[in-house]
Design a protein around this motif. Structure first.
Motif, short mmCIF file in Angstrom:
data_model
loop_
_atom_site.label_atom_id
_atom_site.label_comp_id
_atom_site.label_asym_id
_atom_site.label_seq_id
_atom_site.Cartn_x
_atom_site.Cartn_y
_atom_site.Cartn_z
N PRO B 83 0.79 -1.23 0.00
CA PRO B 83 0.00 0.00 0.00
C PRO B 83 0.82 1.29 0.00
CG PRO B 83 -0.91 -1.58 1.55
CD PRO B 83 0.36 -2.16 1.05
N GLN B 87 0.41 3.93 -3.01
CA GLN B 87 -0.17 5.24 -2.76
C GLN B 87 0.79 6.35 -3.16
OE1 GLN B 87 -2.61 3.65 1.14
NE2 GLN B 87 -1.86 5.74 1.20
N TYR B 230 2.88 -7.87 6.12
CA TYR B 230 1.83 -8.19 7.08
C TYR B 230 2.19 -9.44 7.87
CZ TYR B 230 -2.76 -9.82 8.66
OH TYR B 230 -3.81 -10.28 9.41
N LEU B 256 2.04 -1.65 7.51
CA LEU B 256 1.72 -2.98 7.00
C LEU B 256 2.00 -4.04 8.06
CD1 LEU B 256 0.68 -4.39 4.52
CD2 LEU B 256 3.01 -4.50 3.64
N CYS B 259 -0.54 -3.86 10.93
CA CYS B 259 -1.82 -4.54 10.67
C CYS B 259 -1.72 -6.01 11.05
CB CYS B 259 -2.22 -4.39 9.20
SG CYS B 259 -2.76 -2.73 8.76
N ASP B 263 -3.92 -7.85 14.14
CA ASP B 263 -4.76 -9.04 13.97
C ASP B 263 -4.31 -10.18 14.88
OD1 ASP B 263 -6.66 -8.11 12.21
OD2 ASP B 263 -5.49 -8.58 10.42
N ARG B 266 -5.12 -9.36 18.68
CA ARG B 266 -6.54 -9.47 18.99
C ARG B 266 -7.06 -10.89 18.89
NH1 ARG B 266 -8.51 -4.79 15.73
NH2 ARG B 266 -8.44 -2.98 17.12
N GLN B 287 -5.30 1.19 4.80
CA GLN B 287 -5.82 0.18 5.74
C GLN B 287 -5.77 0.66 7.19
OE1 GLN B 287 -3.75 -0.51 3.20
NE2 GLN B 287 -5.34 -1.45 1.93
N TRP B 290 -9.03 1.76 8.19
CA TRP B 290 -10.14 0.81 8.17
C TRP B 290 -10.55 0.49 9.60
CZ3 TRP B 290 -8.91 -3.53 4.01
CH2 TRP B 290 -8.80 -2.92 2.76
N SER B 291 -11.83 0.29 9.81
CA SER B 291 -12.29 0.13 11.20
C SER B 291 -11.74 -1.14 11.82
CB SER B 291 -13.81 0.17 11.27
OG SER B 291 -14.36 -1.02 10.78
N GLY B 292 -11.34 -2.10 11.01
CA GLY B 292 -10.74 -3.32 11.54
C GLY B 292 -9.37 -3.08 12.15
N TYR B 293 -8.75 -1.95 11.84
CA TYR B 293 -7.43 -1.65 12.40
C TYR B 293 -7.47 -0.39 13.24
CZ TYR B 293 -6.26 -5.42 9.46
OH TYR B 293 -6.26 -6.67 8.92
#
Lengths: 335, 335
Positions: B83, B87, B230, B256, B259, B263, B266, B287, B290-293
């Motif tokens: 990413p 970007q 990741y 990266l 993230c 994961d 958690r 990312q 993003w609400s997941g992170y």
DNA sequence: CTGAAAGCGCTTACAG
DNA sequence: CTGAAAGCGCTTACAG
């Protein structure tokens, strides 16, 4: 000494410079750097030596002026910040590089008008081909470029234009499989999340999916957003889950939206996947494999597409190539 | 009729063709398409008309042969699938496009050897500048290109080479802030996750962070992986959390990896963020939002970098520009 | 195998 | 303002 003065001069050495220093003709220099041209080992050595000393590098752009094959390739891309586009571009530029092609990149927006301008610009480079990775340029612009002598390769646009090379996906088979996956998972109330403005490829996914699902006599609700972003995926999931008929299965037309949908379903609505809700995506972007998503999806054949692009340049591939997107089973779909 | 025959001929119209049809000289045609050149409105109109009829498009590559300013720009990039790189490339190509520059993209791998070859290749295009977005090409290769007359712009490489333009980040300030953030969050057992092979920019982050933290008298453990992916982030988090001194704060050298770390923390270790563990990243990739992170991080000034690149092309920017990366407060850091 | 010459498609002093 | 000419850096028949 020599090298130093050359450097401060700022001018790169040309073939003439090399010829002079090696005591041969310009032609000899040219031949030395052309594969398969006939030069005696002796003059070749002399040229190579002089070139080394002068730090000579063939000027590819000038070469392209006389030699068809070494003309650059234009790549029309949009939304580079999105994973699917970035991954595709990564594969394609790598493959082109291996094939000794030079890639000019034209970053068009999502806007059809801007994309048209960019496509037209392509003609200014006398590229040996233009590769269109973006869904944005409208069909009539593509046609115009072809009429003006451009060789155009359309990647993953399911439209069907004459005299244009297409590399696309067999959406029919993929969508039949997608429907089967939902059926086997026991979903009976399915939603499709797509975009209002549809590119040919989105349209194909949508239509085949709808068609096969209707053959099963299953309820399908279609939700269409303004874009195909993560945020739109979130938005879609919210509206679907607070709606009158919350679905038990959702097919997101691309992975990026699916990621948004997953986060919203889990965090805002406490849904367990795949127990409460099955989710399917399309593209197999890198994030789909992240453990935070673990998204069941269809894999774009990135490498095959890249290879096909290269082969198309030398007309070594059929003008109309259809590749298959295979399902990737992960955790968001009951099996 | 005319257009049709031209099309089947397959050859694009040249300035000569236009001149002939318009009844003027080649020079007149050239001038018509050169900003600020002197042509009478009358001949200009004739030329424009003929050009239209013949679908003439200036050949940019040929133009570059005689005109310095319209030579292409080379962009050396790696890891396009990641990413941050995607970007950055997105912003830069867009900015270059607006500035009427043509971008040649060279996709080098992570491998320094391949990167060296690519950098050398750059000389073949007589680019007006080479923009290095990748950390891969080693300093001595950059130096060599400069010696051969290439103008090189280094983006986000914190090394310091003579006669090279640098656009970089003030890591000193950023890392001081980073340490303060951890302090204020009450973290007293901090880990830094980095990569074994460090690019200049990773090295700078690491060193300043370490330095400021040691001034606080806080324990720091450094974990170094083979890559900055990741998966490496996941791996790091696993080892840290099962280790002898599980940290209460982790600074990942890029988003990266962060993230992956999030994961894993958690899902595998049931840690609550930021209650049990604070996490900080760097880059502000899409990312991260993003609400997941919901990752607290530092934002790369993507647009400013892109603007600076463009200005550097015309020497309108200082040779050494330092931009600031500002903290982006999200949910993985107590405040 | 080799060199002189013409050509690729443009730009830019130079005279007028 | 305009055109003829030289130049940018290469390749490729054509003769030898």
């Amino acid at each position: 000494m020599k090298a130093k003065s050359h450097i401060s001069g700022g001018h790169a050495a040309s073939a003439s410079d090399v010829a002079r220093r090696a005591g041969v003709s310009r032609s000899a220099v040219s031949r030395t750097f052309t594969d398969g041209a006939s030069v005696s080992p002796d003059t070749r050595a002399k040229v190579l030596r002089a070139a080394e000393e002068l730090h000579y590098h063939v000027n590819f752009l000038a070469r392209g002026l006389s030699k068809q094959e070494s003309r650059p390739v234009c790549i029309l891309v949009s939304n580079l910040h999105k994973p699917y586009h970035a991954q595709l571009l990564d594969h394609i530029t790598t493959a082109l590089q291996k094939a000794q092609r030079i890639s000019i990149i034209i970053n068009v927006g999502d806007d059809p008008a801007a994309a048209s301008g960019a496509l037209e610009q392509t003609l200014n480079y006398r590229a040996s081909a233009t590769i269109v990775l973006s869904g944005a340029p409208p069909a009539h612009m593509v046609r115009r470029c072809v009429e003006l002598g451009q060789s155009v390769i359309l990647v993953n646009r399911a439209d069907d234009l004459p005299d244009v090379r297409h590399i696309s996906i067999d959406y029919e088979t993929a969508m039949r499989t997608a429907v089967q996956m939902f059926m086997r998972a026991g979903c009976r109330n399915i939603a499709l999340v797509s975009r209002a403005v549809r590119t040919p490829s989105l349209l194909a996914r949508e239509e085949f999916f709808t068609q096969y699902l209707s053959e099963q006599g299953i309820t399908l609700q279609i939700w269409r957003g303004a874009s195909t972003t993560y945020e739109t995926g979130q938005h879609a999931m919210r509206e679907l889950l607070v709606g009158l008929h919350p679905p038990d299965g959702v097919f997101f037309i691309n992975d990026l939206m699916a990621c948004g949908g997953i986060d919203t379903a889990r965090r805002e609505f406490k849904r367990r996947l795949p127990e409460d809700l099955c989710i399917l995506g399309f593209d197999d972007i890198a994030q789909a494999a992240w453990s935070g998503y673990d998204l069941t999806t269809f894999a774009q054949p990135y490498s095959e597409i890249a290879d096909a692009v290269v082969q198309n340049l030398s007309n070594a591939a059929p003008a109309r190539l259809t590749l298959t997107a295979r399902p990737v089973w992960r955790g968001t779909m009951r099996s």
